[in-house]
Design a protein around this motif. Structure first.
Motif, PDB file in Angstrom:
ATOM      1  N   ALA A 167       0.830  -1.204   0.000  1.00 48.39           N
ATOM      2  CA  ALA A 167       0.000   0.000   0.000  1.00 48.39           C
ATOM      3  C   ALA A 167       0.867   1.257   0.000  1.00 48.39           C
ATOM      4  O   ALA A 167       2.018   1.236   0.436  1.00 48.39           O
ATOM      5  CB  ALA A 167      -0.924   0.001   1.211  1.00 48.39           C
ATOM      6  N   ALA A 168       0.288   2.340  -0.497  1.00 44.98           N
ATOM      7  CA  ALA A 168       0.983   3.624  -0.487  1.00 44.98           C
ATOM      8  C   ALA A 168       1.068   4.136   0.950  1.00 44.98           C
ATOM      9  O   ALA A 168       0.488   3.576   1.873  1.00 44.98           O
ATOM     10  CB  ALA A 168       0.231   4.611  -1.371  1.00 44.98           C
ATOM     11  N   GLY A 188       4.667   3.646   5.285  1.00 47.53           N
ATOM     12  CA  GLY A 188       5.661   4.577   4.778  1.00 47.53           C
ATOM     13  C   GLY A 188       6.950   3.859   4.469  1.00 47.53           C
ATOM     14  O   GLY A 188       7.240   2.806   5.061  1.00 47.53           O
ATOM     15  N   GLU A 189       7.735   4.401   3.530  1.00 51.36           N
ATOM     16  CA  GLU A 189       9.015   3.804   3.127  1.00 51.36           C
ATOM     17  C   GLU A 189       8.860   2.376   2.625  1.00 51.36           C
ATOM     18  O   GLU A 189       9.762   1.551   2.746  1.00 51.36           O
ATOM     19  CB  GLU A 189      10.014   3.814   4.300  1.00 51.36           C
ATOM     20  CG  GLU A 189      10.285   5.191   4.885  1.00 51.36           C
ATOM     21  CD  GLU A 189      11.171   5.129   6.115  1.00 51.36           C
ATOM     22  OE1 GLU A 189      12.363   5.470   6.012  1.00 51.36           O
ATOM     23  OE2 GLU A 189      10.661   4.716   7.176  1.00 51.36           O
ATOM     24  N   GLY A 190       7.663   2.061   2.083  1.00 52.38           N
ATOM     25  CA  GLY A 190       7.417   0.713   1.600  1.00 52.38           C
ATOM     26  C   GLY A 190       7.173  -0.287   2.709  1.00 52.38           C
ATOM     27  O   GLY A 190       7.193  -1.496   2.463  1.00 52.38           O
ATOM     28  N   MET A 191       6.958   0.195   3.923  1.00 52.10           N
ATOM     29  CA  MET A 191       6.756  -0.678   5.071  1.00 52.10           C
ATOM     30  C   MET A 191       5.421  -0.375   5.749  1.00 52.10           C
ATOM     31  O   MET A 191       4.888   0.732   5.638  1.00 52.10           O
ATOM     32  CB  MET A 191       7.881  -0.496   6.106  1.00 52.10           C
ATOM     33  CG  MET A 191       9.262  -0.824   5.591  1.00 52.10           C
ATOM     34  SD  MET A 191       9.483  -2.610   5.383  1.00 52.10           S
ATOM     35  CE  MET A 191      11.020  -2.618   4.445  1.00 52.10           C
ATOM     36  N   GLN A 192       4.921  -1.373   6.454  1.00 56.60           N
ATOM     37  CA  GLN A 192       3.763  -1.192   7.332  1.00 56.60           C
ATOM     38  C   GLN A 192       4.245  -1.313   8.771  1.00 56.60           C
ATOM     39  O   GLN A 192       4.915  -2.273   9.130  1.00 56.60           O
ATOM     40  CB  GLN A 192       2.693  -2.242   7.058  1.00 56.60           C
ATOM     41  CG  GLN A 192       1.495  -2.144   8.014  1.00 56.60           C
ATOM     42  CD  GLN A 192       0.424  -3.153   7.692  1.00 56.60           C
ATOM     43  OE1 GLN A 192      -0.420  -2.929   6.834  1.00 56.60           O
ATOM     44  NE2 GLN A 192       0.445  -4.286   8.375  1.00 56.60           N
TER      45      GLN A 192
END
Length: 217
Positions: A167-168, A188-192
């Motif tokens: 997700a974005a 954020g930063e490709g992380m959850q």
């Protein structure tokens, strides 16, 4: 004394004589049976093929229904991720396995993950905001190994679960509490990221805001 039925049957088996029926008698009986038997239907090829197709379709439908019922009743329902995170948080407190690596230095904790995961979680210390880094550990959630960063706030322990997300970016939001524990999540930063703690929701949101803000800079 009158013999019983069992005694008569035994006597007949022992002493009765047996004779083969004449051929003419057998033929007469067979003709009689043949005359009284219901006529058998003569199938033509198109009718036979249509009937066989009907039987196959019925069998397929019955098989599909049986498979659906098996999947419906015997496949376990997907686990609630929030409940899994709370369970992990509780285990870390009860079995004294809060950290695999205990350190307040983010430059020590981040390299510790190297070779243990197929991704690199961002590691930051928020001691100046009142949330010092305490260390990190690994957890297995739904068959995948994920990173967990551990923070402290006064006497409270906070687990931050970090795993890749498709997700974005999304700002911190409070999730439904589980068994008295608060959960806050953001991307954020490709992380959850998901925080779990018995800390009150307002202060937990403060840590989430610091972490999300640091990632955006």
């Amino acid at each position: 004394m009158k013999p019983t039925d069992d005694e008569l049957n035994a006597l007949l088996r022992e002493r009765a004589s047996y004779h083969t029926a004449p051929t003419t008698l057998r033929q007469a009986i067979l003709r009689q049976i043949g005359d009284s038997a219901p006529p058998q239907r003569s199938w033509r090829w198109p009718e036979l093929l249509r009937a066989r197709a009907g039987w196959m379709a019925g069998g397929f439908a019955a098989g599909a229904l049986a498979l659906w019922l098996a999947l419906r009743w015997f496949t376990p329902a997907p686990a609630d991720m929030g409940a899994l995170l709370v369970d992990s948080h509780l285990r870390s407190l009860q079995v004294d396995h809060l950290t695999d690596v205990a350190s307040t230095d983010q430059h020590t904790v981040k390299p510790w993950f190297a070779g243990k995961l197929d991704y690199t979680p961002p590691v930051r210390d928020f001691a100046s905001q009142g949330f010092p880094l305490a260390g990190a550990r690994l957890e297995v959630l739904q068959g995948r190994t994920v990173a967990v960063l551990v923070y402290r706030h006064r006497l409270h322990r906070i687990n931050m679960f970090v795993q890749p997300a498709a997700a974005a970016s999304a700002p911190p939001r409070q999730l439904a509490s589980r068994r008295g524990f608060q959960l806050v999540q953001w991307q954020g930063e490709g992380m959850q990221y998901t925080l779990v703690s018995d800390l009150n929701a307002q202060e937990l949101m403060q840590l989430a805001a610091h972490a999300a803000g640091a990632a955006a800079r």
